[in-house]
Design an enzyme around this catalytic site. Structure first.
Site, PDB file in Angstrom:
ATOM      1  N   LYS A   9       0.842  -1.196   0.000  1.00  0.00           N
ATOM      2  CA  LYS A   9       0.000   0.000   0.000  1.00  0.00           C
ATOM      3  C   LYS A   9       0.877   1.247   0.000  1.00  0.00           C
ATOM      4  O   LYS A   9       1.853   1.334   0.742  1.00  0.00           O
ATOM      5  CB  LYS A   9      -0.903  -0.002   1.234  1.00  0.00           C
ATOM      6  N   SER A  25      -4.413   3.635 -17.061  1.00  0.00           N
ATOM      7  CA  SER A  25      -3.480   3.201 -16.038  1.00  0.00           C
ATOM      8  C   SER A  25      -3.209   4.293 -15.014  1.00  0.00           C
ATOM      9  O   SER A  25      -3.786   5.369 -15.049  1.00  0.00           O
ATOM     10  CB  SER A  25      -2.150   2.739 -16.632  1.00  0.00           C
ATOM     11  N   THR A  57      -6.976  -0.362 -11.736  1.00  0.00           N
ATOM     12  CA  THR A  57      -6.247  -0.112 -12.972  1.00  0.00           C
ATOM     13  C   THR A  57      -4.917  -0.853 -12.872  1.00  0.00           C
ATOM     14  O   THR A  57      -4.745  -1.696 -11.993  1.00  0.00           O
ATOM     15  CB  THR A  57      -6.065   1.404 -13.224  1.00  0.00           C
ATOM     16  N   TYR A  58      -3.997  -0.544 -13.775  1.00  0.00           N
ATOM     17  CA  TYR A  58      -2.676  -1.169 -13.725  1.00  0.00           C
ATOM     18  C   TYR A  58      -1.615  -0.078 -13.670  1.00  0.00           C
ATOM     19  O   TYR A  58      -1.862   1.072 -14.019  1.00  0.00           O
ATOM     20  CB  TYR A  58      -2.452  -2.097 -14.931  1.00  0.00           C
ATOM     21  N   GLY A  73      -6.339   8.044 -18.708  1.00  0.00           N
ATOM     22  CA  GLY A  73      -7.526   7.494 -19.347  1.00  0.00           C
ATOM     23  C   GLY A  73      -8.778   7.784 -18.540  1.00  0.00           C
ATOM     24  O   GLY A  73      -8.886   8.818 -17.874  1.00  0.00           O
ATOM     25  N   ALA A  74      -9.717   6.854 -18.579  1.00  0.00           N
ATOM     26  CA  ALA A  74     -11.009   7.052 -17.908  1.00  0.00           C
ATOM     27  C   ALA A  74     -10.859   7.340 -16.419  1.00  0.00           C
ATOM     28  O   ALA A  74     -11.649   8.085 -15.835  1.00  0.00           O
ATOM     29  CB  ALA A  74     -11.898   5.835 -18.124  1.00  0.00           C
ATOM     30  N   ALA A  75      -9.830   6.767 -15.790  1.00  0.00           N
ATOM     31  CA  ALA A  75      -9.610   6.994 -14.354  1.00  0.00           C
ATOM     32  C   ALA A  75      -9.358   8.461 -14.040  1.00  0.00           C
ATOM     33  O   ALA A  75      -9.594   8.908 -12.917  1.00  0.00           O
ATOM     34  CB  ALA A  75      -8.444   6.143 -13.862  1.00  0.00           C
TER      35      ALA A  75
END
Length: 116
Positions: A9, A25, A57-58, A73-75
Site C-alpha cells: 500500500k 493506467s 487499474t494497472y 484514461g477514464a480513471a
C-alpha cells in the site's frame, strides 16, 4: 484454500496529474513502486480520499524521484490534481502464508517523496 490479502500500500499519495487522453493506467514514481514492492503492469486498487471513488487499474513506471502519481484514461475522471489517494495491491495466498505475510507499507510526504 486461497485468500486475497493486501500485498502492499502507498498510503495518502497526492495526485500530481490526470491525463484523460491516454490509453489508461496509473503512472507512479518508480521510487514509490520499489518501496511498495509494486511492479509495472501490476493491478492496483485506487481509493480517492477526497470523493470516495474506488477503482482498479494497472501501474506504469513514472520517472524515478519525480513524485509522479498520474491517473490516465477514464480513471482521470475520478480524481483531480491534489486529491489524496491510497494505492493498494493484493496477492493470492494460502491461509497459512497469509498469516505470516507482512505487507509493504509506504507513507510518502506531501510531495510524494519517501520519508527516510
Amino acid at each position: 484454500m486461497m485468500i486475497e490479502v493486501m500485498k502492499s500500500k502507498i498510503h495518502r499519495a497526492k495526485v500530481t496529474q490526470a491525463e484523460l487522453n491516454y490509453v489508461g493506467s496509473i503512472t507512479i514514481d518508480e521510487d514509490l513502486m520499489d518501496a511498495a514492492n509494486i511492479i509495472a503492469n501490476e493491478k492496483v486498487q485506487i481509493v480517492n480520499n477526497n470523493n470516495g471513488a474506488r477503482f482498479e487499474t494497472y501501474v506504469i513506471k513514472g520517472a524515478r524521484g519525480s513524485g509522479t502519481v498520474c491517473l490516465n484514461g477514464a480513471a482521470a475522471r475520478l480524481v483531480q490534481v491534489g486529491d489524496v489517494v491510497i494505492i493498494i495491491s493484493y496477492a493470492w495466498m494460502t491461509h497459512e502464508e497469509a498469516k505470516q505475510h507482512e505487507p509493504s507499507l509506504v507513507f510518502p510526504d506531501d510531495h510524494n517523496q519517501l520519508i527516510s
